[in-house]
Write a protein that holds these residues in place. Sequence first.
Motif, mmCIF file in Angstrom:
data_model
loop_
_atom_site.group_PDB
_atom_site.id
_atom_site.type_symbol
_atom_site.label_atom_id
_atom_site.label_comp_id
_atom_site.label_asym_id
_atom_site.label_seq_id
_atom_site.Cartn_x
_atom_site.Cartn_y
_atom_site.Cartn_z
ATOM 1 N N ASN A 1 -21.967 -15.349 3.386
ATOM 2 C CA ASN A 1 -21.058 -16.500 3.268
ATOM 3 C C ASN A 1 -21.010 -16.933 1.805
ATOM 4 N N THR B 1 -14.435 -26.084 -0.820
ATOM 5 C CA THR B 1 -14.794 -26.458 0.549
ATOM 6 C C THR B 1 -16.289 -26.687 0.712
ATOM 7 N N GLN B 2 -17.117 -25.885 0.041
ATOM 8 C CA GLN B 2 -18.560 -26.004 0.175
ATOM 9 C C GLN B 2 -19.212 -25.673 -1.161
ATOM 10 N N GLY C 1 -9.521 -27.578 -3.498
ATOM 11 C CA GLY C 1 -9.746 -26.154 -3.242
ATOM 12 C C GLY C 1 -11.184 -25.816 -2.933
ATOM 13 N N ARG D 1 -17.699 -22.467 -2.979
ATOM 14 C CA ARG D 1 -16.880 -21.657 -2.070
ATOM 15 C C ARG D 1 -15.514 -22.321 -1.928
ATOM 16 N N LEU D 2 -14.463 -21.512 -2.012
ATOM 17 C CA LEU D 2 -13.100 -22.030 -2.030
ATOM 18 C C LEU D 2 -12.376 -21.679 -0.739
ATOM 19 N N ASP D 3 -11.341 -22.418 -0.456
ATOM 20 C CA ASP D 3 -10.540 -22.110 0.727
ATOM 21 C C ASP D 3 -9.467 -21.073 0.427
ATOM 22 N N ASP D 4 -9.191 -20.828 -0.858
ATOM 23 C CA ASP D 4 -8.178 -19.847 -1.260
ATOM 24 C C ASP D 4 -8.709 -19.080 -2.472
#
Length: 753
Positions: free
Chosen positions: A55, A79-80, A77, A208-211
């Motif tokens: 992940n 997320t985590q 952008g 960590r990005l969503d895109d």
Amino acid sequence: MRAGARWIKADLRARRGQAVLTVLTIAGIVAALITAATLLEDGTNPWRGLFAQTNGAHLWVHTKDRPQVVALKGIDGVTQASGPYRTAPVTVLQERGKAPAALRAMPVAPPEVARPVVADGGWLNPAQPDGVVVESSFARALGLRLGSAVTVTALSGARHVLYVRGLADTADQGFYPEWTPGLIWVLPEKLDRVEPELGRSEWVTGLRLDDVEATQFVSQRVVVMLDEEVQRVYTWREVRAAMELDNRLLGTLLALFGIVGLVAAALALANAAGGRVLSQLRDLATLKSMGFTRGQVAGLLLVEHGALGLLGIALGVLPGWLVAWLVLDRGSVALVPLLVIAAGTALVVLVAVGVPAWRGSRTPPIPAAPSTPPRGRLSRLARLALLVRLPPALVLGARDAFSRRVPAFLTTFGLAVPMMMITIGLGVWATLDNFLAHPEQVGQHAQLLARPGKLTPEEAKAIAQRDPAVQQVYPGAEVDALVPGEARSIRVRAIGGSASPYPFPVVEGRMYADRGEAVAGQGLLDLLKVKIGDRVWLSVGGTPLIVRIVGRTVEPDLDGQVLSLGVDSLAAKDVVPPEFWGLALKQGADPAEVRDRLLVASGEGLEIQRVVNPAERLAVIRVVIVALVGVLALIGLANLLTASALGLRDHAHDLAVLKAMGLTPRQVMATLVTGTGLLVVLGVVVGTAVGSFVVRGLIDLQGHTSGVGAGIARPPSTLMLVVAVLVAVGAALAVALIPARKAARAQVPITAR
């Protein structure tokens, strides 16, 4: 059905050698294609698979102090986040040398994002405070196993003994040694004891990005937000690139050989099937007169010749899968590429034999079906042979070489293609040999790097200069520089001075000659979208660095994304004292012996590192070239046997006539060999010429796309080409001589079946 099966069985028994050769050829091609596809897929699969398992984070930021994670998570952008984790540099001490490493403090519970995947042993445990988890590629390079003791030295000079409790894989960084330093995970409490000074460490945070397409935008926002705190930024793209270079290079070579070999094998199959159809015209006419339809005759031929190709595919899948399994270190081999290759090869095989089968099905149902070669005028080659008054045997052979134009073309082309690929393979071999013989042409003029270690920089330099085998000593340092427009880090290598520059291999433009000038690898030019003559603005530890790129170098490290300049172009804080000394040795000096002498002279105070030549990492390519040359030779041999068999069939009635005309068995044999030999010579010469013409362009194209840069190719030497041509022609003529000698000595004229 039973009658057709008996006919196929009898025909295959009559030509066992050619059938076995066809099967082995197809098997070799399929094995090469499967291995190539696996390596090409594996070029991205290590990162892709690890990124999914862990992940992983898309962006990693190294900062001086602990950043505010809440603020970073607030960027559009993101997320985590993973971390921040405190990281301190150490040196791993071993009998065979030293290795740079980074101790990263991690919690007992693996994080949700960018969690290392334990491959062997267990994760960190408070009950074992001295236990550490080592990144797998770093452990393999150092020979570490579960339970191994690891002695590390912090920047303060204090030594600590740690014990390996686990080995883990991660997508946080590339494989060691291409990506340094090596990574070791420890408990926060242990890191505080190894390196109590916070100023000697940095903080690492993963986002960590969503895109994934927003990586550059987010990295720019991070750099602006953290400003001078940022030490280094890298993204998932750099990690993926660091994992893929060697496997992709080998996979590309195998794919090129495999695809071209498949084309040559298809031509060989078509030629062999067409030759057998011509030899079986009477049999086919008899079958038609017995009531076989066109479809049944075509089906028999397709089954007979197609079965050989399908058997070769089946035999090639197993060794191809086995090689891929071993290359992937017993990892999983994707099933889809394997099935696609098998199905694609089967389609090519069926098409190659389908056309001759269709032509054979059109044979008229007349028992005395004509099987003589086409008649016509003498070819220009035969006329030339008559004009120069060559012996009759050679004139007759020159006449017969092109009596059947389509088979002659297939034979010539089928020999030219393997010879072209063999020539390209020799060019790759010559390029690797040049790398080994002239490491300075790939930026390795200095064969050893000496780090002060326990000594002062002045003492280290003095000891190195006193060694009789050391020709030149260059001060050097490597730093990470931020590229504001890209919001990512690149490697800046400062070695030598602007007045006395390190001899980088400049293949375009010129070497830097003044402060503020630099040379760059092809990968860096492509990354920054700049060309020679442009100015580049960078930031090194918060200090602006503006340089003008005046040349392009051959750069095998980090996909060519390296900027090289003189030490006087960097701020004094980054190069004083020098991080290392580059030692250029005199010609003929043995780096291992020089290293041992320097260690003795310094009382083990120096840290001596041997520079690894990229050709050494690619030594397996030589084994691959030898194996593929063997497969290509099988393809050429299959074409040659087909041409010989067809020539003997066409001259079955002529042998008795030639003997009656007074030709001796040797002259008859010379006639038969000449007809085949002319096709061999033409195919070998054309293939060698085309291969010599394209080999440099292909190698330079691969160098350009991989970031190393064009200008690395070296064509095979003239002697090597002459030897290859002579060996190919000699071996081909020796093979053609065997059936010709047998036919020339036959007491009874050979008749067509």
